[in-house]
Design a protein around this motif. Structure first.
Motif, mmCIF file in Angstrom:
data_model
loop_
_atom_site.group_PDB
_atom_site.id
_atom_site.type_symbol
_atom_site.label_atom_id
_atom_site.label_comp_id
_atom_site.label_asym_id
_atom_site.label_seq_id
_atom_site.Cartn_x
_atom_site.Cartn_y
_atom_site.Cartn_z
ATOM 1 N N VAL A 1 0.860 -1.170 0.000
ATOM 2 C CA VAL A 1 0.000 0.000 0.000
ATOM 3 C C VAL A 1 0.905 1.231 0.000
ATOM 4 O O VAL A 1 2.103 1.140 0.247
ATOM 5 C CB VAL A 1 -0.963 0.029 1.201
ATOM 6 C CG1 VAL A 1 -1.885 -1.174 1.189
ATOM 7 C CG2 VAL A 1 -0.194 0.098 2.518
ATOM 8 N N TYR A 2 0.302 2.394 -0.255
ATOM 9 C CA TYR A 2 1.064 3.633 -0.401
ATOM 10 C C TYR A 2 0.601 4.653 0.629
ATOM 11 O O TYR A 2 -0.607 4.918 0.770
ATOM 12 C CB TYR A 2 0.902 4.193 -1.821
ATOM 13 C CG TYR A 2 1.535 3.288 -2.859
ATOM 14 C CD1 TYR A 2 2.810 3.527 -3.346
ATOM 15 C CD2 TYR A 2 0.858 2.151 -3.316
ATOM 16 C CE1 TYR A 2 3.397 2.680 -4.274
ATOM 17 C CE2 TYR A 2 1.440 1.297 -4.240
ATOM 18 C CZ TYR A 2 2.711 1.570 -4.717
ATOM 19 O OH TYR A 2 3.291 0.711 -5.629
ATOM 20 N N THR B 1 -2.460 2.415 14.206
ATOM 21 C CA THR B 1 -3.096 1.903 12.995
ATOM 22 C C THR B 1 -2.070 1.202 12.120
ATOM 23 O O THR B 1 -1.039 1.790 11.772
ATOM 24 C CB THR B 1 -3.741 3.050 12.203
ATOM 25 O OG1 THR B 1 -4.708 3.699 13.032
ATOM 26 C CG2 THR B 1 -4.423 2.537 10.944
ATOM 27 N N ARG B 2 -2.336 -0.038 11.765
ATOM 28 C CA ARG B 2 -1.439 -0.801 10.891
ATOM 29 C C ARG B 2 -1.701 -0.430 9.436
ATOM 30 O O ARG B 2 -2.810 -0.028 9.063
ATOM 31 C CB ARG B 2 -1.657 -2.293 11.125
ATOM 32 C CG ARG B 2 -0.632 -3.228 10.515
ATOM 33 C CD ARG B 2 -0.917 -4.655 10.955
ATOM 34 N NE ARG B 2 0.108 -5.609 10.505
ATOM 35 C CZ ARG B 2 0.038 -6.299 9.377
ATOM 36 N NH1 ARG B 2 -1.021 -6.162 8.584
ATOM 37 N NH2 ARG B 2 1.004 -7.150 9.051
ATOM 38 N N TYR B 3 -0.704 -0.638 8.584
ATOM 39 C CA TYR B 3 -0.843 -0.300 7.162
ATOM 40 C C TYR B 3 -1.975 -1.054 6.479
ATOM 41 O O TYR B 3 -2.520 -0.615 5.465
ATOM 42 C CB TYR B 3 0.475 -0.556 6.419
ATOM 43 C CG TYR B 3 0.849 -2.006 6.284
ATOM 44 C CD1 TYR B 3 0.353 -2.797 5.241
ATOM 45 C CD2 TYR B 3 1.701 -2.612 7.208
ATOM 46 C CE1 TYR B 3 0.683 -4.134 5.139
ATOM 47 C CE2 TYR B 3 2.047 -3.947 7.104
ATOM 48 C CZ TYR B 3 1.536 -4.700 6.065
ATOM 49 O OH TYR B 3 1.868 -6.022 5.957
ATOM 50 N N HIS C 1 -8.020 4.095 6.631
ATOM 51 C CA HIS C 1 -7.199 5.295 6.587
ATOM 52 C C HIS C 1 -6.994 5.727 5.141
ATOM 53 O O HIS C 1 -7.076 4.934 4.201
ATOM 54 C CB HIS C 1 -5.873 5.094 7.332
ATOM 55 C CG HIS C 1 -4.851 4.255 6.633
ATOM 56 N ND1 HIS C 1 -4.976 2.891 6.443
ATOM 57 C CD2 HIS C 1 -3.659 4.590 6.075
ATOM 58 C CE1 HIS C 1 -3.914 2.425 5.813
ATOM 59 N NE2 HIS C 1 -3.088 3.440 5.563
ATOM 60 N N SER C 2 -6.710 7.034 4.981
ATOM 61 C CA SER C 2 -6.707 7.602 3.637
ATOM 62 C C SER C 2 -5.734 8.763 3.556
ATOM 63 O O SER C 2 -5.426 9.409 4.563
ATOM 64 C CB SER C 2 -8.120 8.081 3.276
ATOM 65 O OG SER C 2 -8.179 8.589 1.958
ATOM 66 N N MET C 3 -5.270 9.050 2.358
ATOM 67 C CA MET C 3 -4.298 10.121 2.171
ATOM 68 C C MET C 3 -4.901 11.468 2.558
ATOM 69 O O MET C 3 -6.116 11.672 2.461
ATOM 70 C CB MET C 3 -3.801 10.152 0.731
ATOM 71 C CG MET C 3 -4.801 10.616 -0.314
ATOM 72 S SD MET C 3 -4.063 10.496 -1.963
ATOM 73 C CE MET C 3 -5.375 11.264 -2.950
ATOM 74 N N GLN D 1 -0.825 6.460 -5.286
ATOM 75 C CA GLN D 1 -2.232 6.180 -5.006
ATOM 76 C C GLN D 1 -2.530 6.297 -3.523
ATOM 77 O O GLN D 1 -1.631 6.361 -2.680
ATOM 78 C CB GLN D 1 -2.619 4.796 -5.518
ATOM 79 C CG GLN D 1 -2.060 3.637 -4.714
ATOM 80 C CD GLN D 1 -2.349 2.292 -5.359
ATOM 81 O OE1 GLN D 1 -2.287 2.151 -6.581
ATOM 82 N NE2 GLN D 1 -2.646 1.288 -4.541
ATOM 83 N N ASP D 2 -3.818 6.341 -3.225
ATOM 84 C CA ASP D 2 -4.313 6.457 -1.859
ATOM 85 C C ASP D 2 -4.418 5.068 -1.237
ATOM 86 O O ASP D 2 -5.397 4.353 -1.454
ATOM 87 C CB ASP D 2 -5.671 7.160 -1.877
ATOM 88 C CG ASP D 2 -6.264 7.353 -0.497
ATOM 89 O OD1 ASP D 2 -5.558 7.088 0.495
ATOM 90 O OD2 ASP D 2 -7.438 7.771 -0.407
ATOM 91 N N VAL D 3 -3.375 4.674 -0.496
ATOM 92 C CA VAL D 3 -3.295 3.369 0.162
ATOM 93 C C VAL D 3 -3.439 2.274 -0.909
ATOM 94 O O VAL D 3 -2.569 2.133 -1.750
ATOM 95 C CB VAL D 3 -4.311 3.236 1.317
ATOM 96 C CG1 VAL D 3 -3.990 2.037 2.190
ATOM 97 C CG2 VAL D 3 -4.326 4.500 2.180
#
Length: 280
Positions: A130-131, A164-166, A171-173, A261-263
């Motif tokens: 994820v990003y 919070t884990r990845y 969660h979001s950018m 990207q967003d996650v």
């Protein structure tokens, strides 16, 4: 000013702590002053930096601190911005501090970091993958310095140093705006959570924002509220996800941008472009 692309792993220390060492070396080699670099009793790694701004005479304070929990398997970074530095204060009690966490990893983190005299921004690839993204420092205000002297931004993935884990799916950018993980220090000295243009606009993802013969329009991300536009982020732009993919690069005005990207999201509205050359 330069950018940096690479990765860290756990060959010498946990990856999220190794990344802090990379940020320290990169920033200090390019005009930022190290105010604090230490490991407190809880085993975290703290880094606080001071940037000179484009005038060369400013004092822009930002920082990053590791935090983790082996039992719940998160290895994160807390990014912060503040208005001053007090050597006797903890990381969390620096003057006017704002903190936003960023999920990281203990084994490997790939990174893209963009540096200017007034801000540090970047993206991380972790886990599945994820990003994750961050931006700390000043924006470009739509006002004179006498009107808006310290337009700080603290933006990452979480509200504070959240546990919070990845792999979390909520969660979001920060660049979609109007959320606690994107904060702007206003002229009254208080932190606000602005909207981010073009997210939130009804026509932001119309066909007009897709590519034309492979050329994508890059739209500056402007912080705003019902009271008007306050300024724009440096080197961060909206880009359409139409016919696009993460880690693509685009060139505009002779400058290269990497698509992030967003996650794990891959919709049209879930991408932005990070400028790799931070020259204005």
């Amino acid at each position: 000013m330069p950018h940096l692309i690479g990765f860290v792993d756990d060959s010498t220390q946990l990856a999220h702590k190794a990344l802090i060492a990379v940020i320290k070396q990169f920033a200090s080699a390019n005009g930022w002053q190290v105010m604090r670099d230490l490991t407190p009793s809880d085993g975290a790694h703290e880094l606080i930096l001071k940037g000179p701004g484009y005038s060369g005479t400013e004092e822009i304070f930002v920082g990053v601190k590791s935090y983790e929990n082996v039992n719940t398997d998160y290895y994160n970074l807390a990014f912060m911005a503040c208005v001053g530095y007090v050597a006797g204060n903890t990381f969390e009690t620096q003057p006017g501090v704002r903190i936003s966490g960023c999920p990281g990893h203990n084994k490997r983190i790939d990174y893209w970091i963009s540096l200017s005299p007034q801000r540090i921004a970047g993206a991380l690839k972790v886990g599945t993958p994820v990003y994750e993204s961050f931006y700390v420092g000043k924006m470009f205000p739509y006002a004179r310095p006498s009107q808006y002297p310290l337009p700080l931004v603290c933006a990452s993935m979480l509200n504070g140093a959240a546990a919070t884990r990845y792999s979390d799916t909520t969660h979001s950018m920060p660049y979609k705006g109007n959320r606690a993980n994107c904060a702007m220090r206003f002229v009254d000295g208080l932190w606000q959570t602005p909207y981010c243009h073009p997210w939130g606009q009804t026509n932001a993802y119309s066909d007009s924002t897709r590519d034309t013969n492979g050329v994508y329009p890059l739209i500056p991300i402007e912080l705003n509220s019902a009271n008007g536009m306050f300024g724009c982020l440096e080197g961060i732009s909206h880009i359409s996800g139409f016919n696009n993919i993460v880690e693509n690069t685009v060139t505009q005005g002779g400058q290269t941008h990497v698509v992030i990207q967003d996650v794990s999201r891959t919709g049209f509205a879930d991408y932005y472009a990070l400028r790799l050359d931070a020259n204005p």
